[in-house]
Design an enzyme around this catalytic site. Structure first.
Site, PDB file in Angstrom:
ATOM      1  N   CYS A 104     -61.434 -29.317  22.563  1.00 39.31           N
ATOM      2  CA  CYS A 104     -60.059 -28.976  22.179  1.00 39.31           C
ATOM      3  C   CYS A 104     -60.101 -28.306  20.804  1.00 39.31           C
ATOM      4  CB  CYS A 104     -59.208 -30.236  22.124  1.00 39.31           C
ATOM      5  SG  CYS A 104     -57.642 -30.028  21.260  1.00 39.31           S
ATOM      6  N   CYS A 108     -52.984 -25.121  19.730  1.00 41.92           N
ATOM      7  CA  CYS A 108     -51.913 -24.691  20.646  1.00 41.92           C
ATOM      8  C   CYS A 108     -50.619 -25.474  20.421  1.00 41.92           C
ATOM      9  CB  CYS A 108     -52.364 -24.857  22.082  1.00 41.92           C
ATOM     10  SG  CYS A 108     -54.083 -24.430  22.333  1.00 41.92           S
ATOM     11  N   THR A 195     -53.132 -34.184  17.448  1.00 40.23           N
ATOM     12  CA  THR A 195     -54.266 -33.272  17.596  1.00 40.23           C
ATOM     13  C   THR A 195     -54.397 -32.338  16.395  1.00 40.23           C
ATOM     14  OG1 THR A 195     -54.085 -33.346  19.991  1.00 40.23           O
ATOM     15  CG2 THR A 195     -55.185 -31.429  19.065  1.00 40.23           C
ATOM     16  N   GLU A 261     -58.058 -36.245  16.650  1.00 35.91           N
ATOM     17  CA  GLU A 261     -56.741 -36.853  16.706  1.00 35.91           C
ATOM     18  C   GLU A 261     -56.640 -37.885  15.587  1.00 35.91           C
ATOM     19  OE1 GLU A 261     -57.974 -36.216  19.947  1.00 35.91           O
ATOM     20  OE2 GLU A 261     -56.409 -34.719  20.310  1.00 35.91           O
ATOM     21  N   HIS A 296     -46.454 -26.150  26.567  1.00 36.70           N
ATOM     22  CA  HIS A 296     -47.717 -26.839  26.298  1.00 36.70           C
ATOM     23  C   HIS A 296     -48.445 -27.233  27.586  1.00 36.70           C
ATOM     24  CE1 HIS A 296     -50.478 -28.244  23.419  1.00 36.70           C
ATOM     25  NE2 HIS A 296     -50.341 -29.529  23.675  1.00 36.70           N
ATOM     26  N   TYR A 300     -52.593 -25.970  28.893  1.00 40.48           N
ATOM     27  CA  TYR A 300     -53.763 -26.748  29.319  1.00 40.48           C
ATOM     28  C   TYR A 300     -54.744 -25.960  30.180  1.00 40.48           C
ATOM     29  CZ  TYR A 300     -53.153 -31.075  26.898  1.00 40.48           C
ATOM     30  OH  TYR A 300     -53.116 -32.014  25.895  1.00 40.48           O
ATOM     31  N   CYS A 302     -56.599 -24.307  28.746  1.00 36.61           N
ATOM     32  CA  CYS A 302     -57.759 -24.488  27.857  1.00 36.61           C
ATOM     33  C   CYS A 302     -58.858 -25.266  28.581  1.00 36.61           C
ATOM     34  CB  CYS A 302     -57.355 -25.219  26.590  1.00 36.61           C
ATOM     35  SG  CYS A 302     -56.829 -26.934  26.891  1.00 36.61           S
ATOM     36  N   GLU A 450     -57.512 -36.601  27.166  1.00 33.77           N
ATOM     37  CA  GLU A 450     -56.447 -35.704  26.701  1.00 33.77           C
ATOM     38  C   GLU A 450     -55.850 -34.944  27.886  1.00 33.77           C
ATOM     39  OE1 GLU A 450     -57.572 -32.493  24.062  1.00 33.77           O
ATOM     40  OE2 GLU A 450     -55.749 -32.786  22.915  1.00 33.77           O
TER      41      GLU A 450
HETATM   42 FE1  SF4 Z   1     -56.316 -28.738  22.615  1.00 38.94          FE
HETATM   43 FE2  SF4 Z   1     -55.890 -27.621  24.977  1.00 38.94          FE
HETATM   44 FE3  SF4 Z   1     -53.890 -28.862  23.657  1.00 38.94          FE
HETATM   45 FE4  SF4 Z   1     -54.912 -26.486  22.862  1.00 38.94          FE
HETATM   46  S1  SF4 Z   1     -53.771 -26.928  24.781  1.00 38.94           S
HETATM   47  S2  SF4 Z   1     -54.398 -28.195  21.556  1.00 38.94           S
HETATM   48  S3  SF4 Z   1     -57.085 -26.768  23.277  1.00 38.94           S
HETATM   49  S4  SF4 Z   1     -55.744 -29.783  24.527  1.00 38.94           S
HETATM   50 FE    FE Z   2     -53.327 -31.871  23.326  1.00 42.96          FE
END
Ligand code: SF4
Ligand code: FE
Length: 508
Positions: A104, A108, A195, A261, A296, A300, A302, A450
């Site tokens: 992570c 974001c 985060t 975190e 958000h 994800y 990501c 997460e």
């Molecule tokens: Fe982390 Fe993914 Fe959240 Fe971005 S979207 S802060 S990389 S968990």
């Molecule tokens: Fe997150």
């Protein structure tokens, strides 16, 4: 106006420099931490955030935009989406950063918070003739001038989940305003598992859920410097985190990158008027949460970037073990890829279906965003199971790097942990440790837990999906095809409900 001290951050190096010399009240494992930039447990998370700046240097078309507020190039993480394409580009950047870091990269939350706040502040002003949107634009311009990191602070600790904020035995279990002065407000309370909060420069404090009229003092949105007075941070432990304190680079699995975190505790921390973007408009808290989570939950994607690393590691270790040609191995890699692309597909589809809010800022499709995040609560677990399947039991029973380097037993390890003759034993150990890191170790916090709870636990998505699933509309489709006549008043209601589909079917 609040004092702003950060010069524009133009590179990963500038970013690292910007974190030095701050006075943070931070505890990690019971010890105060004076300088986060030299702490071996914290450093991998800083590197992951720095990767967002490095990508901006190396691929500006992917990770930067020209700010409409300053005319200068800034990080895409600070950009308010002006089109569906802007939303799509966020997802492409996120997948790439997941691939590059295997964790992570933490940035974001702020990106999604500023996008949500842009439209919500506009709509509060429209309803109450306040001036939050102009304040927010001024704040955002400062952020663009600094090209800094904004963190989002949303998740309250919540206490008794059956009670509203004002009903809690301890009023601080949700962040609240304790005092108002002519200059601003003071807030107290705590935000859990925040985060990247220590790696940010500013935090946007936001309510975590729908609020009622007795919760006015909890209806606060404001920006605050991370190193402001009255804030205490308590660092969250991660599985295997103390491996970062050991010598060597094998057993940590991913020596460079990790997530972060912490619990953030506000004790009468001050927010100046200029940086307050909601104060008491409790009826807009739910809209803010809805929009933030929509953005958000499709962020994800990501995890599909991290998934690319997991799949790559599983394929590599299969090759090192000499089993890459077995049909069941290939099939498992296909299954992992199918799951991973399903996450990406639903997230990026939510962005492609983006539409303009009244403020002009583009918002993604909430149904698809929630579907993406709901997949994320499951699929990385299955991908991880398959990665461990391909890795074999050695992923969890392997001797340490110290044993490998031992003058006497090292040679035994090199001999007996050998896979294919052409592959050095150390390389095989490194790949196994990376899989351990992603599925059991430090980065399993980001890739698994997460994925489960971040941006809302699975039930939160199911609630949204239930709200948006348009059963009346779908029943009408079935009723018509079944040859059953619709009652007239029922038909009118379901026509209206069908508007969701009209929007979705429109080209972005
Ligand atoms: Fe982390 Fe993914 Fe959240 Fe971005 S979207 S802060 S990389 S968990
Ligand atoms: Fe997150």
């Amino acid at each position: 106006m609040t004092n702003l001290t950060i010069a524009k951050i133009n590179s990963a190096q500038d970013y690292l420099d910007s974190l030095r010399g701050r006075k943070l009240k931070l505890y990690l494992m019971g010890e105060p931490v004076d300088d986060i930039t030299t702490h071996p447990i914290i450093l991998p998370s800083i590197n992951a955030m720095a990767a967002t700046y490095r990508l901006a240097e190396e691929a500006p078309e992917l990770a930067t935009v020209v700010s409409p507020l300053t005319g200068e190039r800034i990080s895409r993480f600070l950009h308010v989406c002006q089109s569906a394409d802007d939303l799509v580009m966020q997802n492409k950047m996120q997948r790439r950063l997941g691939q590059l870091t295997g964790t992570c990269f933490q940035r974001c939350v702020g990106m999604d918070a500023i996008n949500a706040l842009y439209s919500v502040s506009y709509e509060i002003d429209e309803a109450y003739q306040t001036s939050y949107h102009q304040r927010f634009l001024a704040f955002l311009k400062e952020m663009h001038l600094q090209n800094c990191v904004i963190g989002g602070a949303m998740t309250d600790v919540k206490g008794d989940r059956s009670l509203a904020p004002h009903e809690q035995a301890d009023p601080d279990l949700f962040v609240r305003i304790t005092r108002r002065t002519a200059e601003g407000v003071y807030i107290s309370g705590a935000k859990a598992h925040q985060t990247g909060c220590l790696n940010a420069h500013y935090m946007l404090v936001m309510p975590t859920m729908r609020l009622g009229e007795h919760d006015r003092d909890y209806a606060i949105i404001g920006a605050i410097p991370v190193d402001a007075e009255g804030i205490t941070y308590i660092y969250g432990r991660q599985s295997c985190d103390t491996r970062s304190l050991e010598p060597g680079s094998i057993d940590v699995g991913n020596a460079q990158y990790g997530g972060q975190e912490a619990m953030v505790i506000f004790d009468n921390a001050f927010i100046p008027n200029e940086w307050i973007f909601m104060d008491g408009e409790y009826d807009f808290a739910a809209l803010l949460v809805d929009r933030f989570t929509a953005y958000h939950r499709r962020s994800y994607v990501c995890k599909s970037g991290v998934g690319d690393v997991v799949i790559g590691a599983a394929a590599a270790v299969a090759e090192m073990n000499g089993v890459e040609k077995a049909s069941h191995i290939k099939d498992k890699l296909v299954e992992m890829t199918h799951l991973n692309e399903t996450v990406y597909a639903t997230g990026i589809a939510a962005s492609y279906q983006g539409y303009a809010t009244k403020s002009g800022c583009f918002l993604c499709d909430s149904m698809l965003a929630n579907t993406c995040k709901h997949h994320v609560t499951k699929m990385p677990y299955e991908i991880s199971r398959l990665a461990q399947d391909l890795a074999g039991g050695m992923v969890a029973t392997m001797p340490s790097e110290q044993d490998l380097n031992h003058p006497e037993i090292g040679q035994l390890i090199r001999k007996y942990l050998k896979g294919k003759a052409s592959v050095p034993t150390e390389d095989r150990m490194r790949m196994l440790r990376l899989i351990e890191n992603l599925t059991l170790g430090r980065n399993a916090v980001g890739y698994l837990t997460e994925s489960l709870h971040g941006a809302g636990s699975p039930q939160a998505q199911r609630v949204q999906i239930a709200r948006l699933m348009q059963l009346e509309y779908k029943k009408r489709l079935a009723t018509v095809l079944a040859g059953i006549e619709l009652p007239a008043d029922k038909a009118a209601v379901v026509e209206e409900l069908g508007s969701y589909f009209e929007r979705v079917f429109k080209p972005a």
